[in-house]
Scaffold this motif. Sequence first.
Motif, short mmCIF file in Angstrom:
data_model
loop_
_atom_site.label_atom_id
_atom_site.label_comp_id
_atom_site.label_asym_id
_atom_site.label_seq_id
_atom_site.Cartn_x
_atom_site.Cartn_y
_atom_site.Cartn_z
N LYS A 246 0.84 -1.20 0.00
CA LYS A 246 0.00 0.00 0.00
C LYS A 246 0.88 1.25 0.00
O LYS A 246 1.00 1.96 1.00
CB LYS A 246 -0.96 -0.01 1.19
CG LYS A 246 -2.02 -1.10 1.09
CD LYS A 246 -3.04 -1.00 2.19
CE LYS A 246 -4.13 -2.05 2.02
NZ LYS A 246 -5.15 -1.98 3.08
N LEU A 247 1.44 1.50 -1.18
CA LEU A 247 2.35 2.63 -1.37
C LEU A 247 1.68 3.63 -2.31
O LEU A 247 1.24 3.25 -3.39
CB LEU A 247 3.66 2.12 -1.96
CG LEU A 247 4.70 3.15 -2.40
CD1 LEU A 247 5.29 3.85 -1.17
CD2 LEU A 247 5.80 2.47 -3.20
N THR A 248 1.59 4.88 -1.90
CA THR A 248 0.97 5.89 -2.77
C THR A 248 1.98 6.40 -3.79
O THR A 248 3.19 6.27 -3.61
CB THR A 248 0.43 7.08 -1.96
OG1 THR A 248 1.53 7.82 -1.42
CG2 THR A 248 -0.51 6.63 -0.86
N ILE A 249 1.46 7.03 -4.84
CA ILE A 249 2.33 7.60 -5.87
C ILE A 249 3.25 8.66 -5.28
O ILE A 249 4.44 8.72 -5.59
CB ILE A 249 1.47 8.19 -7.01
CG1 ILE A 249 0.70 7.09 -7.72
CG2 ILE A 249 2.34 8.94 -8.01
CD1 ILE A 249 -0.31 7.59 -8.72
N THR A 250 2.69 9.48 -4.38
CA THR A 250 3.49 10.54 -3.76
C THR A 250 4.64 9.95 -2.95
O THR A 250 5.78 10.40 -3.04
CB THR A 250 2.62 11.42 -2.85
OG1 THR A 250 1.61 12.03 -3.64
CG2 THR A 250 3.44 12.49 -2.17
N ALA A 255 10.36 8.85 -2.27
CA ALA A 255 11.41 7.87 -1.95
C ALA A 255 12.46 7.82 -3.04
O ALA A 255 13.67 7.75 -2.76
CB ALA A 255 10.78 6.49 -1.76
N MET A 256 12.04 7.86 -4.29
CA MET A 256 12.98 7.81 -5.42
C MET A 256 13.85 9.06 -5.46
O MET A 256 15.06 8.98 -5.72
CB MET A 256 12.22 7.62 -6.74
CG MET A 256 11.62 6.24 -6.90
SD MET A 256 10.65 6.09 -8.43
CE MET A 256 10.10 4.39 -8.32
N MET A 257 13.23 10.21 -5.22
CA MET A 257 14.00 11.45 -5.22
C MET A 257 14.99 11.50 -4.06
O MET A 257 16.14 11.92 -4.21
CB MET A 257 13.06 12.65 -5.17
CG MET A 257 12.33 12.92 -6.48
SD MET A 257 11.42 14.49 -6.48
CE MET A 257 10.09 14.14 -5.34
N SER A 262 15.74 4.74 -9.23
CA SER A 262 14.62 4.66 -10.16
C SER A 262 13.75 3.44 -9.94
O SER A 262 12.78 3.22 -10.67
CB SER A 262 15.15 4.64 -11.61
OG SER A 262 16.03 3.55 -11.80
N HIS A 263 14.08 2.60 -8.93
CA HIS A 263 13.30 1.39 -8.67
C HIS A 263 13.14 1.18 -7.16
O HIS A 263 14.08 1.39 -6.39
CB HIS A 263 14.00 0.15 -9.25
CG HIS A 263 14.04 0.15 -10.75
ND1 HIS A 263 14.94 0.92 -11.46
CD2 HIS A 263 13.31 -0.54 -11.68
CE1 HIS A 263 14.76 0.72 -12.76
NE2 HIS A 263 13.79 -0.16 -12.92
N LEU A 264 11.94 0.77 -6.77
CA LEU A 264 11.67 0.37 -5.39
C LEU A 264 11.23 -1.09 -5.38
O LEU A 264 10.54 -1.55 -6.31
CB LEU A 264 10.56 1.22 -4.77
CG LEU A 264 10.77 2.74 -4.71
CD1 LEU A 264 9.50 3.41 -4.16
CD2 LEU A 264 11.96 3.08 -3.84
N VAL A 265 11.61 -1.83 -4.33
CA VAL A 265 11.20 -3.23 -4.20
C VAL A 265 10.04 -3.32 -3.22
O VAL A 265 10.11 -2.78 -2.10
CB VAL A 265 12.38 -4.10 -3.71
CG1 VAL A 265 11.93 -5.55 -3.53
CG2 VAL A 265 13.53 -4.02 -4.69
N ILE A 266 8.96 -3.95 -3.66
CA ILE A 266 7.78 -4.12 -2.81
C ILE A 266 7.86 -5.48 -2.13
O ILE A 266 8.01 -6.52 -2.79
CB ILE A 266 6.48 -4.04 -3.65
CG1 ILE A 266 6.47 -2.77 -4.52
CG2 ILE A 266 5.25 -4.10 -2.75
CD1 ILE A 266 6.57 -1.48 -3.75
N THR A 267 7.79 -5.48 -0.79
CA THR A 267 7.87 -6.73 -0.03
C THR A 267 6.62 -6.89 0.83
O THR A 267 5.81 -5.97 0.95
CB THR A 267 9.12 -6.78 0.86
OG1 THR A 267 9.03 -5.74 1.84
CG2 THR A 267 10.38 -6.58 0.03
N GLU A 268 6.49 -8.06 1.45
CA GLU A 268 5.28 -8.37 2.22
C GLU A 268 5.07 -7.38 3.37
O GLU A 268 3.95 -6.94 3.61
CB GLU A 268 5.35 -9.81 2.75
CG GLU A 268 5.18 -10.84 1.64
CD GLU A 268 5.25 -12.27 2.17
OE1 GLU A 268 5.66 -12.46 3.34
OE2 GLU A 268 4.90 -13.20 1.42
N ASP A 269 6.12 -7.05 4.08
CA ASP A 269 5.95 -6.13 5.22
C ASP A 269 6.66 -4.80 5.01
O ASP A 269 6.72 -3.98 5.93
CB ASP A 269 6.42 -6.78 6.52
CG ASP A 269 7.93 -7.01 6.57
OD1 ASP A 269 8.60 -6.73 5.53
OD2 ASP A 269 8.44 -7.46 7.60
#
Length: 639
Positions: A246-250, A255-257, A262-269
């Motif tokens: 549950k990550l918002t666009i903002t 986080a990227m800035m 340019s990439h984030l890893v989505i994990t279970e927790d």
Amino acid sequence: MKNLISERVADFIKNFPPFNILDAKSLYLLAEQVLIVYKEKNSIIFTVDENQHSHFYLVHKGAVTLNNPTTNTIIDYCDEGDVFGLRPLIANENYKLEARAHEESILYGIPIDVFRPMAKQNEEVSVFLMESFASNTRNPYSKNQKGQLYSIEGEDDSKKEIKIPDLQLASYSKKLITCSPRTTIQKAAELMTQKHIGSILVVSKGLAIGIITDKDLRNKVISGKQPITATIKSIMSSPVITYPRKLTITQAQMAMMKSSISHLVITEDGTTNTKPLGILSKHDVMVSLGDNPAVLVKAIKRTQKIKKIKQLRKSVMVLLNGYLEQNIPLGLIAKIISELNDTCIKQVVEISLAKMKNPPPVKFAWLALGSQGRSEQLLHTDQDNALVFEDVPDEDLPKTTTYFLNLSEKITKGLHTIGYEYCPADMMASNPKWCLSLQEWKNKLSYWIGNPGPNEVLMSSIFFDYSLAFGERRLLDNMSEHIFRTVEKYPIFLVHLANGALQSPSPTGFFRQFVVEQDGQHKDFFDLKSRALRPLIDAARVLILSHSVKGISNTWERYEKLAELEPNNSELYLACSYATKALLKFRTRQGLLHHDSGRFIELERLTKQEKMKLKRTFKAIKEIQELITLRFKVTNILG
């Protein structure tokens, strides 16, 4: 004790804009102060330069004409529910027109001092009043607004707030491509190429420990810092930045800035201690921001399947709808959507070329005609296109023509697949009449211009609005130069073109009533294209051609150029520019609402305000056609 007269006034005015926007308390307060005015037929309500009244007016019963006594012409009719006499409220000026009762009438005088605070507090009321004021003047805004009621930006103002849904959840890629830290750089790069991806996740014991991207390969391997035989561990970025689902666009953007990644890893927790679920890239963020045009262009150019382009065009329509809702200026909307449409067409041509057994025998150009050629095609409409190829020796012409007809059939079929209907009149490059060599086109255009019958004028006029969709620009420029030279040789052609511009039926009949279709599938519907847009488009074409101006095919841009060339007529030309954009925006909204081309309008489903917006453009149509009649002396020459 209730005032029965005020109740009756309130019951009447609440049915008409802008009073239907007011709350019940304001409505009744206003109704108590309304002045009821009776006027006999032909009696004067106000005259030119008369001092400002303390009221503006709403027609309760009867009808009122707004007249220019100098030219003895009727500028506008006002019937039940119409407001007029707004100049004291909007511009703080004396009247510029005469108002006269066309028949026995009852008017409601709306007190300006009571109404003004209400309008200032309600932007929707303010917008309606400005548009109503525009319906009685040539341009949408008064030249002198020193006493303006409120501050409002115009149609082409870009300062309006644009809302971005940046708090929605970001959509990430769930198809993870992974490798171990012992994988060689060469094998990882081969895997990325095979899967058409820009990043690969490095996993150990089921957990994400690093990531490599195209940028890592460029900066650390191609630069010579590491050999391709080294392990991926030597170039991976570690540790990875992780977030929960549950990550918002903002949040993603921030986080990227913050980490310059340019990439984030989505994990279970949301930590590196649990299984990775997906990867969110900058590209994903841009797509989540509402089908960003730049992202769509890249996506269209990448696809190799026509059906995929069809899906992406749906995103273009979503983008269009969002721009309209945000009231972004139509000129800007048209440029963006036209660029996206052009990209779709180019990609269909590219895919079609790839399906041909052999490359083109000579260079060619694919031409967009009609609304697409004018950069005015916002909705899915019919195809209008043509193909021109380089001249070849006579003995090679049949074979060359056959090649390009086969190519054109593939292209028109592909365009049909992505949403462009086939042209009912078969004005498409798949028709041998519209797929010709450069010399064949020159011969045909010379004949049309030199023998200007109604059909020839129609055919040739199409080629004043074309644009290059794909291929060799030199061929298009060569055709354009030939057209202008031929028109100079046959000046009578302009008169015939002007006559053609006057053939479009009138949008209204007597007393401002919309003229609707009398029979057929669209009986009782209003034809917005033929009765409102086409007269403006045709007039702009013949006028800009009479000045030998090349390179401007867009209708409102033609009028803006004409305003520069003829300062004495600039007010009319700018009014026509504004009217064209207003009508096209109206058509687009109707088309999106009813999932069609927006051409035929069911008047019963329009509000009083929407009908007023349409009618305010008709005065410009009438005046531009009068100008053409006088300038080209159409009636004298053509009878």
